[in-house]
Design a protein around this motif. Structure first.
Motif, PDB file in Angstrom:
ATOM      1  N   VAL A 144      36.673  43.430 -31.256  1.00 24.82           N
ATOM      2  CA  VAL A 144      36.542  42.612 -30.043  1.00 24.82           C
ATOM      3  C   VAL A 144      35.278  41.756 -30.069  1.00 24.82           C
ATOM      4  O   VAL A 144      35.340  40.526 -29.883  1.00 24.82           O
ATOM      5  CB  VAL A 144      36.566  43.506 -28.786  1.00 24.82           C
ATOM      6  N   TYR A 145      34.130  42.385 -30.303  1.00 25.65           N
ATOM      7  CA  TYR A 145      32.866  41.630 -30.306  1.00 25.65           C
ATOM      8  C   TYR A 145      32.837  40.575 -31.410  1.00 25.65           C
ATOM      9  O   TYR A 145      32.506  39.403 -31.149  1.00 25.65           O
ATOM     10  CB  TYR A 145      31.690  42.600 -30.436  1.00 25.65           C
ATOM     11  N   PRO A 146      33.202  40.908 -32.669  1.00 28.56           N
ATOM     12  CA  PRO A 146      33.255  39.864 -33.700  1.00 28.56           C
ATOM     13  C   PRO A 146      34.266  38.760 -33.394  1.00 28.56           C
ATOM     14  O   PRO A 146      34.014  37.592 -33.693  1.00 28.56           O
ATOM     15  CB  PRO A 146      33.646  40.639 -34.968  1.00 28.56           C
ATOM     16  N   ALA A 147      35.413  39.130 -32.813  1.00 31.53           N
ATOM     17  CA  ALA A 147      36.407  38.106 -32.463  1.00 31.53           C
ATOM     18  C   ALA A 147      35.851  37.153 -31.415  1.00 31.53           C
ATOM     19  O   ALA A 147      36.049  35.922 -31.495  1.00 31.53           O
ATOM     20  CB  ALA A 147      37.677  38.769 -31.954  1.00 31.53           C
ATOM     21  N   TYR A 148      35.134  37.687 -30.428  1.00 30.86           N
ATOM     22  CA  TYR A 148      34.529  36.859 -29.384  1.00 30.86           C
ATOM     23  C   TYR A 148      33.516  35.881 -29.980  1.00 30.86           C
ATOM     24  O   TYR A 148      33.545  34.674 -29.683  1.00 30.86           O
ATOM     25  CB  TYR A 148      33.870  37.770 -28.348  1.00 30.86           C
ATOM     26  N   LEU A 149      32.648  36.387 -30.856  1.00 30.80           N
ATOM     27  CA  LEU A 149      31.644  35.517 -31.455  1.00 30.80           C
ATOM     28  C   LEU A 149      32.263  34.557 -32.473  1.00 30.80           C
ATOM     29  O   LEU A 149      31.735  33.470 -32.700  1.00 30.80           O
ATOM     30  CB  LEU A 149      30.551  36.357 -32.120  1.00 30.80           C
ATOM     31  N   SER A 150      33.362  34.956 -33.088  1.00 31.70           N
ATOM     32  CA  SER A 150      34.054  34.050 -34.013  1.00 31.70           C
ATOM     33  C   SER A 150      34.621  32.854 -33.260  1.00 31.70           C
ATOM     34  O   SER A 150      34.562  31.714 -33.744  1.00 31.70           O
ATOM     35  CB  SER A 150      35.174  34.794 -34.741  1.00 31.70           C
ATOM     36  N   ILE A 151      35.185  33.098 -32.076  1.00 26.12           N
ATOM     37  CA  ILE A 151      35.705  31.999 -31.258  1.00 26.12           C
ATOM     38  C   ILE A 151      34.561  31.065 -30.836  1.00 26.12           C
ATOM     39  O   ILE A 151      34.688  29.838 -30.882  1.00 26.12           O
ATOM     40  CB  ILE A 151      36.445  32.539 -30.028  1.00 26.12           C
ATOM     41  N   LYS A 152      33.428  31.657 -30.462  1.00 27.01           N
ATOM     42  CA  LYS A 152      32.270  30.837 -30.110  1.00 27.01           C
ATOM     43  C   LYS A 152      31.798  30.021 -31.310  1.00 27.01           C
ATOM     44  O   LYS A 152      31.395  28.858 -31.167  1.00 27.01           O
ATOM     45  CB  LYS A 152      31.133  31.724 -29.601  1.00 27.01           C
ATOM     46  N   ALA A 153      31.854  30.620 -32.508  1.00 28.42           N
ATOM     47  CA  ALA A 153      31.437  29.915 -33.720  1.00 28.42           C
ATOM     48  C   ALA A 153      32.359  28.744 -34.021  1.00 28.42           C
ATOM     49  O   ALA A 153      31.916  27.670 -34.444  1.00 28.42           O
ATOM     50  CB  ALA A 153      31.403  30.882 -34.901  1.00 28.42           C
ATOM     51  N   SER A 207      31.524  25.923 -31.679  1.00 25.34           N
ATOM     52  CA  SER A 207      30.199  25.321 -31.823  1.00 25.34           C
ATOM     53  C   SER A 207      30.205  24.294 -32.953  1.00 25.34           C
ATOM     54  O   SER A 207      31.086  24.289 -33.812  1.00 25.34           O
ATOM     55  CB  SER A 207      29.151  26.406 -32.101  1.00 25.34           C
ATOM     56  N   LYS A 208      29.202  23.422 -32.969  1.00 26.82           N
ATOM     57  CA  LYS A 208      29.101  22.388 -33.994  1.00 26.82           C
ATOM     58  C   LYS A 208      28.391  22.880 -35.247  1.00 26.82           C
ATOM     59  O   LYS A 208      28.462  22.235 -36.292  1.00 26.82           O
ATOM     60  CB  LYS A 208      28.369  21.166 -33.422  1.00 26.82           C
ATOM     61  N   LYS A 209      27.702  23.986 -35.149  1.00 28.33           N
ATOM     62  CA  LYS A 209      26.997  24.533 -36.310  1.00 28.33           C
ATOM     63  C   LYS A 209      27.991  25.177 -37.273  1.00 28.33           C
ATOM     64  O   LYS A 209      29.033  25.679 -36.859  1.00 28.33           O
ATOM     65  CB  LYS A 209      25.961  25.567 -35.865  1.00 28.33           C
ATOM     66  N   LYS A 210      27.641  25.204 -38.555  1.00 26.89           N
ATOM     67  CA  LYS A 210      28.495  25.799 -39.572  1.00 26.89           C
ATOM     68  C   LYS A 210      27.969  27.139 -40.084  1.00 26.89           C
ATOM     69  O   LYS A 210      28.710  27.887 -40.724  1.00 26.89           O
ATOM     70  CB  LYS A 210      28.657  24.832 -40.756  1.00 26.89           C
ATOM     71  N   ASP A 211      26.690  27.421 -39.797  1.00 31.18           N
ATOM     72  CA  ASP A 211      26.124  28.675 -40.283  1.00 31.18           C
ATOM     73  C   ASP A 211      26.830  29.877 -39.664  1.00 31.18           C
ATOM     74  O   ASP A 211      27.110  30.867 -40.349  1.00 31.18           O
ATOM     75  CB  ASP A 211      24.626  28.739 -39.967  1.00 31.18           C
ATOM     76  N   ASP A 212      27.117  29.801 -38.363  1.00 30.77           N
ATOM     77  CA  ASP A 212      27.778  30.929 -37.712  1.00 30.77           C
ATOM     78  C   ASP A 212      29.224  31.063 -38.185  1.00 30.77           C
ATOM     79  O   ASP A 212      29.763  32.173 -38.243  1.00 30.77           O
ATOM     80  CB  ASP A 212      27.717  30.792 -36.188  1.00 30.77           C
ATOM     81  N   ASP A 213      29.862  29.939 -38.564  1.00 33.31           N
ATOM     82  CA  ASP A 213      31.210  30.021 -39.128  1.00 33.31           C
ATOM     83  C   ASP A 213      31.195  30.845 -40.416  1.00 33.31           C
ATOM     84  O   ASP A 213      32.034  31.733 -40.620  1.00 33.31           O
ATOM     85  CB  ASP A 213      31.753  28.623 -39.428  1.00 33.31           C
ATOM     86  N   THR A 214      30.227  30.534 -41.279  1.00 28.81           N
ATOM     87  CA  THR A 214      30.103  31.265 -42.549  1.00 28.81           C
ATOM     88  C   THR A 214      29.808  32.738 -42.306  1.00 28.81           C
ATOM     89  O   THR A 214      30.365  33.617 -42.979  1.00 28.81           O
ATOM     90  CB  THR A 214      28.987  30.643 -43.406  1.00 28.81           C
ATOM     91  N   GLN A 215      28.948  32.993 -41.330  1.00 25.09           N
ATOM     92  CA  GLN A 215      28.585  34.385 -41.030  1.00 25.09           C
ATOM     93  C   GLN A 215      29.806  35.214 -40.653  1.00 25.09           C
ATOM     94  O   GLN A 215      30.016  36.309 -41.185  1.00 25.09           O
ATOM     95  CB  GLN A 215      27.575  34.409 -39.876  1.00 25.09           C
ATOM     96  N   TRP A 216      30.648  34.676 -39.754  1.00 25.33           N
ATOM     97  CA  TRP A 216      31.776  35.469 -39.278  1.00 25.33           C
ATOM     98  C   TRP A 216      32.962  35.439 -40.239  1.00 25.33           C
ATOM     99  O   TRP A 216      33.750  36.387 -40.279  1.00 25.33           O
ATOM    100  CB  TRP A 216      32.172  35.026 -37.869  1.00 25.33           C
ATOM    101  N   LEU A 217      33.089  34.386 -41.022  1.00 25.04           N
ATOM    102  CA  LEU A 217      34.082  34.422 -42.099  1.00 25.04           C
ATOM    103  C   LEU A 217      33.739  35.516 -43.100  1.00 25.04           C
ATOM    104  O   LEU A 217      34.622  36.236 -43.585  1.00 25.04           O
ATOM    105  CB  LEU A 217      34.146  33.058 -42.805  1.00 25.04           C
TER     106      LEU A 217
END
Length: 213
Positions: free
Chosen positions: A65-74, A77-87
């Protein structure tokens, strides 16, 4: 290390979201600081993971649940670092889930297994420099993938070609069956028409049915 975790914990509690709003409401009504409320809730969850019934479900919810929530936020968002983190987290989570599918029947009997699993998942999602998913990906997943990338690409391409060929075959067979049904229906109508013209009693019955309707 602990100071970094503490600072990150305080930062999470100061974010604006549903959980922090709920904690702020409870803090206002009880007079207890929300960091102590959150710590108490986390302590209860930890005890439940150690001794409670249905710890497997709770552990899986924490890991999803928590990772899914932050993945949606990533994604939003316009940043790509958080995309890489959650991928990276989901890749490691997938490998862990596959490994667990074969070992869970044995490991689940060990005392405090789900508490350990939950700690592992929290380590993999923790917003720290020694994040578990980043470490496991760089030291285990990535080297194995690069070593066998050509083989994996070949297998994936073969499976894709087979799936496409199978889909084409099913489509063609479906079209052939449709044509056969159309042909049978035309032959049936022709046969009925011939019977209608040949036997006057059928004409009479037909007119009788039409007249009754």
């Amino acid at each position: 290390m602990f100071a970094q975790l503490h600072n990150r914990y305080e930062a999470l509690l100061n974010e604006n979201n549903f959980v922090t709003d709920l904690l702020a409401t409870v803090e206002e009504k009880t007079g207890i600081q929300k960091k102590y409320i959150a710590s108490g809730v986390l302590s209860l969850i930890s005890l439940y993971l150690l001794f409670g019934y249905g710890a497997s479900l709770l552990c899986n919810l924490i890991g999803f649940v928590y990772p899914a929530y932050l993945s949606i936020k990533a994604i939003e968002s316009k940043k790509k670092d958080d995309d890489t983190q959650w991928l990276t987290y989901w890749v490691v989570y997938g490998f862990f889930s596959i490994a667990e599918a074969f070992s869970d029947i044995f490991l689940s009997w060990f005392p405090f297994y789900y508490a350990g699993k939950c700690l592992f998942l929290v380590w993999c999602m923790a917003p720290v420099t020694w994040n578990g998913s980043a470490i496991l990906y760089s030291r285990v997943v990535r080297p194995v993938f690069l070593r066998h990338q050509a083989t994996l690409d070949s297998v994936v391409n073969n499976l894709s070609d087979k799936a496409k060929n199978m889909a084409d075959t099913v489509t063609k067979e479906g079209e052939a069956q449709t044509h056969k049904l159309d042909l049978y229906f035309c032959l049936f109508k022709l046969h009925v028409s011939m019977l209608y013209d040949e036997f006057p009693i059928i004409q009479a019955l037909w007119h009788l049915i039409i007249g009754a309707a």
